[in-house]
Write a protein that holds these residues in place. Structure first.
Motif, PDB file in Angstrom:
ATOM      1  N   ASP A  26      47.203  36.102   8.986  1.00  0.00           N
ATOM      2  CA  ASP A  26      45.982  36.550   9.211  1.00  0.00           C
ATOM      3  C   ASP A  26      45.539  35.860  10.701  1.00  0.00           C
ATOM      4  O   ASP A  26      46.288  35.041  11.056  1.00  0.00           O
ATOM      5  N   THR A  27      44.570  36.438  11.293  1.00  0.00           N
ATOM      6  CA  THR A  27      44.037  35.947  12.618  1.00  0.00           C
ATOM      7  C   THR A  27      42.877  35.358  12.391  1.00  0.00           C
ATOM      8  O   THR A  27      42.060  35.384  13.320  1.00  0.00           O
TER       9      THR A  27
ATOM     10  N   GLY B 112      41.353  27.804  13.657  1.00  0.00           N
ATOM     11  CA  GLY B 112      40.766  28.678  14.739  1.00  0.00           C
ATOM     12  C   GLY B 112      41.873  29.741  15.225  1.00  0.00           C
ATOM     13  O   GLY B 112      41.593  30.795  15.991  1.00  0.00           O
ATOM     14  N   ILE B 113      42.961  29.865  14.793  1.00  0.00           N
ATOM     15  CA  ILE B 113      44.056  30.753  15.128  1.00  0.00           C
ATOM     16  C   ILE B 113      44.433  31.524  13.939  1.00  0.00           C
ATOM     17  O   ILE B 113      44.665  33.024  14.023  1.00  0.00           O
ATOM     18  N   GLY B 114      44.692  31.122  12.861  1.00  0.00           N
ATOM     19  CA  GLY B 114      45.197  31.988  11.905  1.00  0.00           C
ATOM     20  C   GLY B 114      45.974  31.272  10.951  1.00  0.00           C
ATOM     21  O   GLY B 114      46.292  29.999  10.854  1.00  0.00           O
TER      22      GLY B 114
ATOM     23  N   THR C 186      38.655  36.168   7.720  1.00  0.00           N
ATOM     24  CA  THR C 186      39.166  36.425   9.010  1.00  0.00           C
ATOM     25  C   THR C 186      37.906  37.119   9.672  1.00  0.00           C
ATOM     26  O   THR C 186      37.372  38.011   9.221  1.00  0.00           O
ATOM     27  N   PRO C 187      37.470  36.609  11.141  1.00  0.00           N
ATOM     28  CA  PRO C 187      36.414  37.311  11.522  1.00  0.00           C
ATOM     29  C   PRO C 187      36.385  38.860  11.832  1.00  0.00           C
ATOM     30  O   PRO C 187      37.674  39.380  11.825  1.00  0.00           O
TER      31      PRO C 187
ATOM     32  N   GLN D 210      35.800  47.981   5.881  1.00  0.00           N
ATOM     33  CA  GLN D 210      34.293  47.811   6.017  1.00  0.00           C
ATOM     34  C   GLN D 210      33.932  46.588   6.990  1.00  0.00           C
ATOM     35  O   GLN D 210      32.897  46.454   7.666  1.00  0.00           O
ATOM     36  N   ARG D 211      35.005  45.772   7.130  1.00  0.00           N
ATOM     37  CA  ARG D 211      34.666  44.553   7.998  1.00  0.00           C
ATOM     38  C   ARG D 211      35.483  44.578   9.580  1.00  0.00           C
ATOM     39  O   ARG D 211      35.620  43.656  10.142  1.00  0.00           O
ATOM     40  N   GLY D 212      35.864  45.992   9.641  1.00  0.00           N
ATOM     41  CA  GLY D 212      36.634  46.263  10.983  1.00  0.00           C
ATOM     42  C   GLY D 212      37.918  45.095  10.988  1.00  0.00           C
ATOM     43  O   GLY D 212      38.323  44.864  12.187  1.00  0.00           O
ATOM     44  N   ILE D 213      38.482  45.125  10.100  1.00  0.00           N
ATOM     45  CA  ILE D 213      40.013  44.213  10.265  1.00  0.00           C
ATOM     46  C   ILE D 213      41.225  45.397  10.024  1.00  0.00           C
ATOM     47  O   ILE D 213      40.967  46.124   9.127  1.00  0.00           O
TER      48      ILE D 213
END
Ligand code: ADP
Length: 461
Positions: free
Chosen positions: A395-396, A450-452, A372-373, A333-336
């Motif tokens: 995660d990223t 900012g990286i994960g 995670t964005p 749903q969040r494109g991850i």
């Protein structure tokens, strides 16, 4: 700091040793002075006896001529041990010369007219001597009878006594300290047992008690006081547990009722837009409140109940696969993207509790997706690291700052205010940590802002 490091028994032993050493030194010094005093008195007495005899000889019969008396003196002086004897006139010159060369060369202290008796301490040829001068009469002439005796024998004895005292001090100290340590260890051993028992008692085994030694002393009172305190704590915790259970029961009902009412209202077609938005918010908020309540209950139960969950062999590979397939639905749903890599799936068996393991993994995956964005990645792996199964969830996402890292497993801790944008209670990782502890697993995290972030679970058992 020093006081924390040394035990009471060691401190008692040191005190014991110090007091004993002090006492020994006092006793030794008193003995030494006593001995010195009696040796001096004995030496003076010897001199006095010698002069008494000489005086008797010289005064015994007035009919004796001077030459007869000189003969007596001569014989007597030759017979005394060291021959240190002279007779002076009160003016200081020799009256009769003694027969010994030792008396001739002896540095006799000057004589004066005396009342009766005088003792003088002198050093002659490097040796200490006592000299006794006594006024007497030979016929009608006033004279001074003089005799000397060395003190070196006394000094040798005193030295020996002092050396024996000094040499015996460390041995005595060692024996006394070893004895003192043994006694204090024995006396304080119940304290160690009480400490060990008190240390092992926590909220989960509050019904245990510290051992009571029936010695009718302070230690028995201490153990009984500890037990009375544990009793009170146990009652208080039982009341709290009951209160938590009652409160959750009472809260769950109104919360689900609120949610149901909101959902029913939302189904009504006639409802206006503004009310619809409000009811949606109510349904959402009550769903969140229910989740929070359940998490709090989970942790409260974890605190209060004994760890008697039965652990059985669990294949970690199937738990991880199951959790990942659920996570994929959420992530889509969040494109991850959620990837999974498992090495040697058949060997990844640990002793565990499947529902708890699933819950722990879900907390890590849910967080990874939450933080995670869009179009980011979550990489899950299950690897064997030197015989230890290790699960990794990387995660990223937005990452965790260094200052937040030590706190993220604390209850209700949420990283920074911007987290308020992401829904959560701050209890997830506290629950994950508790489940990891239950499985003797280690949970670690590394992250770059900012990286994960990367969470690892190592099953050491
Ligand atoms: P929450 O309900 O807030 O997610 P958690 O106990 O699960 O509570 O996590 C505590 C805090 O740790 C979170 O608020 C978040 O700031 C941080 N955190 C946990 N997992 C991650 C992650 N994968 N990436 C970034 N931050 C994370």
């Amino acid at each position: 700091m020093f006081h924390r490091l040394i035990s009471i028994s060691l401190r008692l032993t040191l005190w014991f040793g110090a007091v004993l050493l002090f006492g020994w030194l006092l006793f030794g010094a008193a003995m030494w002075f006593g001995l010195k005093h009696s040796l001096t008195a004995e030496r003076r007495q010897t001199l006095e006896r010698r002069i008494d005899r000489l005086e008797e000889l010289l005064e015994r019969d007035t009919s004796f001529s001077d030459s007869e008396r000189y003969g007596d003196f001569h014989n007597f002086a030759s017979a005394t041990g060291n021959g240190l004897m002279e007779i002076f006139r009160t003016s200081g010159s020799l009256y009769w010369r003694a027969p010994s060369a030792a008396a001739d060369s002896f540095p006799w202290p000057p004589v004066t007219d005396l009342n009766r008796t005088k003792f003088i301490h002198i050093i002659a040829k490097g040796q200490p001597y006592w000299v006794l001068q006594r006024s007497a009469h030979i016929g009608s002439s006033p004279v001074v009878l003089v005799a000397a005796a060395p003190e070196s024998g006394n000094i040798v004895l005193l030295h020996r006594f002092r050396n024996a005292l000094i040499a015996s001090a460390p041995v005595l100290l060692l024996i006394a300290m070893a004895g003192g340590y043994w006694i204090s260890r024995r006396a304080l051993s119940p304290v160690d047992r009480i400490t060990a028992a008190a240390r092992s008692i926590g909220i989960r085994n509050l019904s245990e008690r510290v051992p009571v030694a029936h010695s009718s002393d302070e230690l028995q009172r201490l153990a009984e006081t500890c037990n009375a305190m544990l009793e009170r704590l146990e009652v208080a915790v039982r009341k709290l547990k009951q209160f938590t259970a009652d409160a959750s029961h009472e809260l769950r009902g109104p919360l689900s009722l609120t949610r149901t009412i909101a959902e029913v209202a939302l189904r009504r077609p006639t409802i206006d837009q503004e009310s619809r938005a409000s009811f949606r918010e109510i349904a959402y908020a009550s769903a969140n409140a229910t989740k929070l309540l359940e998490e709090m209950l989970e942790l409260a139960r974890a605190d209060a109940e004994p760890l008697d969950i039965a652990l059985e062999p669990v294949n970690l590979a199937s738990v991880v696969e199951e959790a990942c397939s659920m996570a994929r639905k959420l992530a889509q749903q969040r494109g991850i993207t959620v990837s999974l890599a498992i090495s040697a799936p058949d060997t990844m068996t640990v002793l565990g509790h499947t529902p708890s393991l699933r819950r722990m993994l879900w907390i890590l995956l849910d967080n990874a997706i939450k933080y995670t964005p869009e179009s980011g990645r979550v990489d899950v792996s299950l690897q064997d690291s030197d015989g230890v199964p290790v699960i990794k969830v990387a995660d990223t996402g937005i990452g965790i700052s260094e200052s937040d890292l030590p706190h993220i497993f604390d209850r209700f801790y949420r990283a920074d205010p911007s987290r308020s944008e992401v829904e959560g209670s701050g209890l997830g990782l506290a629950i994950a940590k508790w489940i990891a502890d239950l499985h003797h697993a280690q949970i670690d995290v590394s992250s770059d802002k900012g990286i994960g972030s990367s969470f690892t679970l190592s099953f050491h058992t």
